[in-house]
Design a protein around this motif. Structure first.
Motif, PDB file in Angstrom:
ATOM      1  N   GLU A 115      19.443  26.586  43.605  1.00 31.85           N
ATOM      2  CA  GLU A 115      19.714  26.852  42.190  1.00 31.85           C
ATOM      3  C   GLU A 115      18.699  27.838  41.602  1.00 31.85           C
ATOM      4  OE1 GLU A 115      19.546  24.158  38.247  1.00 31.85           O
ATOM      5  OE2 GLU A 115      20.882  23.412  39.809  1.00 31.85           O
ATOM      6  N   ASP A 116      17.466  27.747  42.042  1.00 24.57           N
ATOM      7  CA  ASP A 116      16.403  28.641  41.554  1.00 24.57           C
ATOM      8  C   ASP A 116      16.356  29.967  42.319  1.00 24.57           C
ATOM      9  OD1 ASP A 116      15.688  26.678  39.740  1.00 24.57           O
ATOM     10  OD2 ASP A 116      14.000  25.938  40.943  1.00 24.57           O
ATOM     11  N   ASN A 117      17.285  30.157  43.246  1.00 26.63           N
ATOM     12  CA  ASN A 117      17.355  31.364  44.080  1.00 26.63           C
ATOM     13  C   ASN A 117      16.111  31.583  44.946  1.00 26.63           C
ATOM     14  OD1 ASN A 117      19.976  32.246  43.322  1.00 26.63           O
ATOM     15  ND2 ASN A 117      19.115  32.858  41.347  1.00 26.63           N
ATOM     16  N   TYR A 118      15.461  30.497  45.341  1.00 20.17           N
ATOM     17  CA  TYR A 118      14.352  30.596  46.294  1.00 20.17           C
ATOM     18  C   TYR A 118      14.877  30.658  47.726  1.00 20.17           C
ATOM     19  CZ  TYR A 118      11.118  29.427  42.515  1.00 20.17           C
ATOM     20  OH  TYR A 118      10.399  29.426  41.349  1.00 20.17           O
ATOM     21  N   ILE A 119      16.067  30.104  47.920  1.00 25.95           N
ATOM     22  CA  ILE A 119      16.735  30.219  49.222  1.00 25.95           C
ATOM     23  C   ILE A 119      18.164  30.702  48.962  1.00 25.95           C
ATOM     24  CG2 ILE A 119      15.323  28.481  50.410  1.00 25.95           C
ATOM     25  CD1 ILE A 119      17.630  26.478  50.047  1.00 25.95           C
ATOM     26  N   THR A 120      18.736  31.329  49.963  1.00 21.57           N
ATOM     27  CA  THR A 120      20.101  31.842  49.832  1.00 21.57           C
ATOM     28  C   THR A 120      21.107  30.702  49.993  1.00 21.57           C
ATOM     29  OG1 THR A 120      20.386  32.276  52.192  1.00 21.57           O
ATOM     30  CG2 THR A 120      19.373  34.040  50.848  1.00 21.57           C
ATOM     31  N   LYS A 121      22.338  31.000  49.640  1.00 21.52           N
ATOM     32  CA  LYS A 121      23.424  30.031  49.815  1.00 21.52           C
ATOM     33  C   LYS A 121      23.560  29.665  51.295  1.00 21.52           C
ATOM     34  CE  LYS A 121      28.325  29.492  48.740  1.00 21.52           C
ATOM     35  NZ  LYS A 121      29.527  30.127  48.179  1.00 21.52           N
ATOM     36  N   GLU A 122      23.462  30.662  52.179  1.00 15.52           N
ATOM     37  CA  GLU A 122      23.567  30.422  53.627  1.00 15.52           C
ATOM     38  C   GLU A 122      22.391  29.573  54.131  1.00 15.52           C
ATOM     39  OE1 GLU A 122      25.076  30.144  57.292  1.00 15.52           O
ATOM     40  OE2 GLU A 122      26.145  30.989  55.584  1.00 15.52           O
ATOM     41  N   GLU A 123      21.174  29.846  53.655  1.00 13.78           N
ATOM     42  CA  GLU A 123      20.014  29.032  54.047  1.00 13.78           C
ATOM     43  C   GLU A 123      20.194  27.594  53.581  1.00 13.78           C
ATOM     44  OE1 GLU A 123      16.659  32.605  54.038  1.00 13.78           O
ATOM     45  OE2 GLU A 123      17.017  31.442  52.209  1.00 13.78           O
ATOM     46  N   ALA A 124      20.692  27.411  52.365  1.00 16.54           N
ATOM     47  CA  ALA A 124      20.942  26.052  51.855  1.00 16.54           C
ATOM     48  C   ALA A 124      21.962  25.339  52.729  1.00 16.54           C
ATOM     49  CB  ALA A 124      21.420  26.112  50.402  1.00 16.54           C
ATOM     50  N   LYS A 125      23.002  26.046  53.125  1.00 16.34           N
ATOM     51  CA  LYS A 125      24.033  25.458  53.986  1.00 16.34           C
ATOM     52  C   LYS A 125      23.415  24.999  55.311  1.00 16.34           C
ATOM     53  CE  LYS A 125      28.307  26.763  56.321  1.00 16.34           C
ATOM     54  NZ  LYS A 125      29.204  27.876  56.623  1.00 16.34           N
ATOM     55  N   GLU A 126      22.583  25.827  55.896  1.00 13.50           N
ATOM     56  CA  GLU A 126      21.935  25.471  57.163  1.00 13.50           C
ATOM     57  C   GLU A 126      20.959  24.302  56.992  1.00 13.50           C
ATOM     58  OE1 GLU A 126      22.547  27.055  60.415  1.00 13.50           O
ATOM     59  OE2 GLU A 126      24.286  27.365  59.122  1.00 13.50           O
ATOM     60  N   LEU A 127      20.235  24.274  55.880  1.00 16.29           N
ATOM     61  CA  LEU A 127      19.300  23.169  55.635  1.00 16.29           C
ATOM     62  C   LEU A 127      20.054  21.862  55.393  1.00 16.29           C
ATOM     63  CD1 LEU A 127      16.521  24.885  53.515  1.00 16.29           C
ATOM     64  CD2 LEU A 127      16.524  24.337  55.961  1.00 16.29           C
ATOM     65  N   HIS A 128      21.201  21.933  54.751  1.00 15.35           N
ATOM     66  CA  HIS A 128      22.021  20.726  54.586  1.00 15.35           C
ATOM     67  C   HIS A 128      22.547  20.255  55.948  1.00 15.35           C
ATOM     68  CE1 HIS A 128      21.935  19.951  50.353  1.00 15.35           C
ATOM     69  NE2 HIS A 128      22.322  21.175  50.055  1.00 15.35           N
ATOM     70  N   ARG A 129      22.898  21.183  56.799  1.00 13.88           N
ATOM     71  CA  ARG A 129      23.328  20.806  58.155  1.00 13.88           C
ATOM     72  C   ARG A 129      22.187  20.095  58.891  1.00 13.88           C
ATOM     73  NH1 ARG A 129      24.883  24.942  63.095  1.00 13.88           N
ATOM     74  NH2 ARG A 129      25.050  23.323  64.666  1.00 13.88           N
ATOM     75  N   LEU A 130      20.983  20.629  58.766  1.00  9.06           N
ATOM     76  CA  LEU A 130      19.809  19.998  59.378  1.00  9.06           C
ATOM     77  C   LEU A 130      19.569  18.608  58.791  1.00  9.06           C
ATOM     78  CD1 LEU A 130      17.209  20.103  61.138  1.00  9.06           C
ATOM     79  CD2 LEU A 130      16.091  21.198  59.175  1.00  9.06           C
TER      80      LEU A 130
END
Length: 190
Positions: A115-130
């Motif tokens: 939400e704060d744009n510290y990580i990209t949408k794709e990075e967030a998706k990968e971190l949620h997968r992790l």
């Protein structure tokens, strides 16, 4: 309980190590192919988790690898918010309401960073997968981490699960070696 003398124990260790040399060499190739000598800015604890994740992967401790990669990312995000906002400033958790950074779950940290744009949408998706992968392994009473087939032999199932955990760990360590490093560099202007 069987008692082993020192010479027998050393022989057992040597035999085990020799049988695993090729596998370790392949894991080492992955680990060193993604690391350079350049400085990667991160907190001391995040760095310790980063290094221990690499060590777990090298030694074939695949579940531990997944846990350590998760901890490295969680600490990276948590420490970033400690620095940016301080430990006392509150932010909104979907599940807990207003919380401070040290009360935040990995889910909260990922969502806030996106939400704060510290990580990209794709990075967030990968971190949620992790996060989901780690949760499946840690909370097995809620959902078995890997499907089993009651008609298959125990050994066959164990081998399939081991193979899948190994693939998951390879994915997780790849995420650590690429995305973790990229986030650290981006946040620090490298």
């Amino acid at each position: 309980m069987k008692n082993f003398d020192k010479i027998s124990l050393i022989k057992m260790v040597k035999d085990r190590e020799e049988s695993k040399l090729e596998e370790k060499a392949e894991r080492l190739r992955l680990l060193i192919s993604n690391i350079t000598d350049e400085y990667i800015p991160m907190s001391s604890l995040a760095f310790q988790y980063f290094e221990e994740a690499r060590l777990c992967y090298y030694h074939g401790a695949f579940i531990a690898t997944i846990f350590m990669v998760h901890l490295a990312f969680e600490e990276l995000l948590r420490n970033h918010y400690r620095i940016i906002r301080g430990q006392k400033e509150k932010f909104m958790s979907k599940n807990k309401g207003l919380i401070n950074v040290d009360e935040a779950s990995f889910l909260d940290l990922i969502d806030e960073a996106k939400e704060d744009n510290y990580i990209t949408k794709e990075e967030a998706k990968e971190l949620h997968r992790l996060r989901k992968l780690r949760n499946r392994l840690q909370h097995t009473k809620d959902a078995p981490p890997y499907k089993t087939d009651l008609k298959s032999s125990w050994f066959g199932q164990a081998l399939r699960i081991k193979t899948q955990i190994e693939k998951d760990a390879e994915w997780a360590i790849g995420l650590l070696l690429t995305t973790f490093v990229a986030i650290c560099k981006r946040w620090n202007g490298f």
